[in-house]
Design a protein around this motif. Structure first.
Motif, PDB file in Angstrom:
ATOM      1  N   GLN A  33      11.048  32.061  33.473  1.00 48.23           N
ATOM      2  CA  GLN A  33      11.882  32.877  32.598  1.00 48.23           C
ATOM      3  C   GLN A  33      11.059  33.970  31.940  1.00 48.23           C
ATOM      4  OE1 GLN A  33      15.330  32.670  32.335  1.00 48.23           O
ATOM      5  NE2 GLN A  33      14.957  34.667  31.432  1.00 48.23           N
ATOM      6  N   ASP A  34       9.831  33.656  31.542  1.00 51.36           N
ATOM      7  CA  ASP A  34       8.943  34.676  30.979  1.00 51.36           C
ATOM      8  C   ASP A  34       8.685  35.775  32.002  1.00 51.36           C
ATOM      9  OD1 ASP A  34       8.759  33.326  28.581  1.00 51.36           O
ATOM     10  OD2 ASP A  34       6.824  32.381  29.062  1.00 51.36           O
ATOM     11  N   LEU A  35       8.437  35.394  33.248  1.00 47.10           N
ATOM     12  CA  LEU A  35       8.191  36.369  34.299  1.00 47.10           C
ATOM     13  C   LEU A  35       9.431  37.230  34.530  1.00 47.10           C
ATOM     14  CD1 LEU A  35       6.456  37.573  36.556  1.00 47.10           C
ATOM     15  CD2 LEU A  35       7.257  35.714  38.033  1.00 47.10           C
ATOM     16  N   ILE A  36      10.594  36.611  34.570  1.00 46.17           N
ATOM     17  CA  ILE A  36      11.847  37.353  34.750  1.00 46.17           C
ATOM     18  C   ILE A  36      12.022  38.356  33.615  1.00 46.17           C
ATOM     19  CG2 ILE A  36      14.369  37.143  34.684  1.00 46.17           C
ATOM     20  CD1 ILE A  36      13.987  34.485  36.256  1.00 46.17           C
ATOM     21  N   ASP A  37      11.770  37.933  32.380  1.00 46.51           N
ATOM     22  CA  ASP A  37      11.906  38.836  31.237  1.00 46.51           C
ATOM     23  C   ASP A  37      10.948  40.014  31.341  1.00 46.51           C
ATOM     24  OD1 ASP A  37      13.862  37.155  30.226  1.00 46.51           O
ATOM     25  OD2 ASP A  37      12.494  36.134  28.833  1.00 46.51           O
ATOM     26  N   ARG A  38       9.693  39.743  31.750  1.00 49.60           N
ATOM     27  CA  ARG A  38       8.715  40.835  31.899  1.00 49.60           C
ATOM     28  C   ARG A  38       9.129  41.787  33.017  1.00 49.60           C
ATOM     29  NH1 ARG A  38       4.716  36.709  31.817  1.00 49.60           N
ATOM     30  NH2 ARG A  38       4.143  37.311  33.931  1.00 49.60           N
ATOM     31  N   LEU A  39       9.615  41.245  34.134  1.00 49.90           N
ATOM     32  CA  LEU A  39      10.043  42.098  35.241  1.00 49.90           C
ATOM     33  C   LEU A  39      11.258  42.938  34.868  1.00 49.90           C
ATOM     34  CD1 LEU A  39       9.563  39.630  38.228  1.00 49.90           C
ATOM     35  CD2 LEU A  39       8.201  41.666  37.720  1.00 49.90           C
ATOM     36  N   ARG A  40      12.184  42.362  34.120  1.00 51.34           N
ATOM     37  CA  ARG A  40      13.344  43.138  33.667  1.00 51.34           C
ATOM     38  C   ARG A  40      12.914  44.287  32.768  1.00 51.34           C
ATOM     39  NH1 ARG A  40      17.907  38.546  32.308  1.00 51.34           N
ATOM     40  NH2 ARG A  40      18.661  38.356  34.448  1.00 51.34           N
ATOM     41  N   ALA A  41      11.972  44.012  31.884  1.00 47.59           N
ATOM     42  CA  ALA A  41      11.479  45.067  30.993  1.00 47.59           C
ATOM     43  C   ALA A  41      10.783  46.154  31.804  1.00 47.59           C
ATOM     44  CB  ALA A  41      10.528  44.473  29.954  1.00 47.59           C
ATOM     45  N   GLU A  42      10.032  45.758  32.817  1.00 54.29           N
ATOM     46  CA  GLU A  42       9.336  46.740  33.654  1.00 54.29           C
ATOM     47  C   GLU A  42      10.323  47.594  34.432  1.00 54.29           C
ATOM     48  OE1 GLU A  42       6.035  46.756  37.218  1.00 54.29           O
ATOM     49  OE2 GLU A  42       6.038  45.083  35.805  1.00 54.29           O
ATOM     50  N   VAL A  43      11.360  46.968  34.985  1.00 53.86           N
ATOM     51  CA  VAL A  43      12.379  47.719  35.717  1.00 53.86           C
ATOM     52  C   VAL A  43      13.089  48.687  34.766  1.00 53.86           C
ATOM     53  CG1 VAL A  43      14.610  47.514  36.899  1.00 53.86           C
ATOM     54  CG2 VAL A  43      12.717  46.037  37.555  1.00 53.86           C
ATOM     55  N   ALA A  44      13.398  48.231  33.570  1.00 53.78           N
ATOM     56  CA  ALA A  44      14.056  49.112  32.596  1.00 53.78           C
ATOM     57  C   ALA A  44      13.154  50.296  32.255  1.00 53.78           C
ATOM     58  CB  ALA A  44      14.415  48.332  31.338  1.00 53.78           C
ATOM     59  N   GLU A  45      11.858  50.046  32.102  1.00 59.79           N
ATOM     60  CA  GLU A  45      10.912  51.128  31.811  1.00 59.79           C
ATOM     61  C   GLU A  45      10.832  52.105  32.980  1.00 59.79           C
ATOM     62  OE1 GLU A  45       8.046  53.572  30.100  1.00 59.79           O
ATOM     63  OE2 GLU A  45       9.409  52.125  29.206  1.00 59.79           O
ATOM     64  N   LEU A  46      10.807  51.615  34.204  1.00 61.13           N
ATOM     65  CA  LEU A  46      10.775  52.499  35.368  1.00 61.13           C
ATOM     66  C   LEU A  46      12.049  53.331  35.468  1.00 61.13           C
ATOM     67  CD1 LEU A  46       9.178  50.098  38.009  1.00 61.13           C
ATOM     68  CD2 LEU A  46       8.121  52.124  36.965  1.00 61.13           C
ATOM     69  N   ARG A  47      13.176  52.731  35.175  1.00 64.78           N
ATOM     70  CA  ARG A  47      14.438  53.486  35.186  1.00 64.78           C
ATOM     71  C   ARG A  47      14.427  54.565  34.118  1.00 64.78           C
ATOM     72  NH1 ARG A  47      18.615  48.467  36.043  1.00 64.78           N
ATOM     73  NH2 ARG A  47      18.450  48.405  38.299  1.00 64.78           N
ATOM     74  N   ARG A  48      13.916  54.222  32.942  1.00 64.40           N
ATOM     75  CA  ARG A  48      13.846  55.205  31.868  1.00 64.40           C
ATOM     76  C   ARG A  48      12.938  56.367  32.258  1.00 64.40           C
ATOM     77  NH1 ARG A  48      10.669  57.026  28.463  1.00 64.40           N
ATOM     78  NH2 ARG A  48       9.008  55.540  28.821  1.00 64.40           N
ATOM     79  N   ARG A  49      11.798  56.050  32.861  1.00 61.51           N
ATOM     80  CA  ARG A  49      10.874  57.106  33.297  1.00 61.51           C
ATOM     81  C   ARG A  49      11.512  58.001  34.349  1.00 61.51           C
ATOM     82  NH1 ARG A  49       5.040  54.224  34.302  1.00 61.51           N
ATOM     83  NH2 ARG A  49       4.707  53.481  32.173  1.00 61.51           N
ATOM     84  N   ARG A  50      12.237  57.389  35.276  1.00 57.11           N
ATOM     85  CA  ARG A  50      12.880  58.166  36.334  1.00 57.11           C
ATOM     86  C   ARG A  50      13.912  59.112  35.745  1.00 57.11           C
ATOM     87  NH1 ARG A  50      16.288  54.877  40.277  1.00 57.11           N
ATOM     88  NH2 ARG A  50      17.725  55.173  38.589  1.00 57.11           N
ATOM     89  N   GLU A  51      14.659  58.641  34.762  1.00 54.96           N
ATOM     90  CA  GLU A  51      15.668  59.489  34.131  1.00 54.96           C
ATOM     91  C   GLU A  51      15.026  60.607  33.327  1.00 54.96           C
ATOM     92  OE1 GLU A  51      17.974  56.737  31.891  1.00 54.96           O
ATOM     93  OE2 GLU A  51      19.010  55.952  33.649  1.00 54.96           O
ATOM     94  N   ASP A  52      13.839  60.377  32.787  1.00 59.76           N
ATOM     95  CA  ASP A  52      13.162  61.383  31.974  1.00 59.76           C
ATOM     96  C   ASP A  52      12.443  62.439  32.806  1.00 59.76           C
ATOM     97  OD1 ASP A  52      14.025  60.058  29.759  1.00 59.76           O
ATOM     98  OD2 ASP A  52      12.094  59.100  29.288  1.00 59.76           O
ATOM     99  N   GLU A  53      12.260  62.195  34.106  1.00 62.12           N
ATOM    100  CA  GLU A  53      11.567  63.161  34.960  1.00 62.12           C
ATOM    101  C   GLU A  53      12.395  64.426  35.098  1.00 62.12           C
ATOM    102  OE1 GLU A  53      10.870  61.413  38.755  1.00 62.12           O
ATOM    103  OE2 GLU A  53       9.243  60.134  38.033  1.00 62.12           O
ATOM    104  N   PRO A  54      11.713  65.590  35.151  1.00 63.65           N
ATOM    105  CA  PRO A  54      12.470  66.814  35.404  1.00 63.65           C
ATOM    106  C   PRO A  54      13.079  66.761  36.799  1.00 63.65           C
ATOM    107  CG  PRO A  54      10.096  67.239  35.356  1.00 63.65           C
ATOM    108  CD  PRO A  54      10.308  65.798  35.010  1.00 63.65           C
ATOM    109  N   GLY A  55      14.251  67.344  36.942  1.00 71.01           N
ATOM    110  CA  GLY A  55      14.945  67.263  38.232  1.00 71.01           C
ATOM    111  C   GLY A  55      15.312  65.833  38.538  1.00 71.01           C
ATOM    112  N   GLY A  56      15.937  65.155  37.597  1.00 68.53           N
ATOM    113  CA  GLY A  56      16.192  63.733  37.681  1.00 68.53           C
ATOM    114  C   GLY A  56      17.142  63.292  38.769  1.00 68.53           C
ATOM    115  N   GLU A  57      17.397  64.174  39.752  1.00 66.27           N
ATOM    116  CA  GLU A  57      18.283  63.746  40.830  1.00 66.27           C
ATOM    117  C   GLU A  57      17.571  62.739  41.725  1.00 66.27           C
ATOM    118  OE1 GLU A  57      16.745  67.586  43.059  1.00 66.27           O
ATOM    119  OE2 GLU A  57      18.030  67.514  41.325  1.00 66.27           O
ATOM    120  N   PRO A  58      18.303  61.837  42.326  1.00 66.92           N
ATOM    121  CA  PRO A  58      17.673  60.848  43.206  1.00 66.92           C
ATOM    122  C   PRO A  58      17.017  61.539  44.399  1.00 66.92           C
ATOM    123  CG  PRO A  58      20.032  60.388  42.914  1.00 66.92           C
ATOM    124  CD  PRO A  58      19.721  61.653  42.193  1.00 66.92           C
TER     125      PRO A  58
END
Length: 72
Positions: free
Chosen positions: A36-61
């Motif tokens: 469960q600790d690992l799942i929580d850390r991975l979820r936080a990491e995925v959320a951080e990566l999504r946030r970074r992707r959205e913050d990039e200029p030209g945020g289109e996929p």
């Protein structure tokens, strides 16, 4: 040394089995907590990566074709 009464022997056997089962349950609970600790850390990491992707200029996929090496 006398042999225990059959009912007493059954009780002893059950207590032994219970102690092994109790130990196994503790081990499994610890493993589930680690997972469960690992799942929580991975979820936080995925959320951080999504946030970074959205913050990039030209945020289109991006297309996967953009990722191919030039020799393809």
């Amino acid at each position: 040394m006398s042999t225990p009464h059959p009912l007493e022997q059954r009780l002893i056997d059950l207590e032994i089995r219970f102690s092994f089962a109790d130990d196994l349950l503790d081990t499994l609970n610890a493993q589930v907590a680690r997972q469960q600790d690992l799942i929580d850390r991975l979820r936080a990491e995925v959320a951080e990566l999504r946030r970074r992707r959205e913050d990039e200029p030209g945020g289109e996929p991006r297309s996967l074709r953009d990722e191919l090496p030039p020799h393809y």
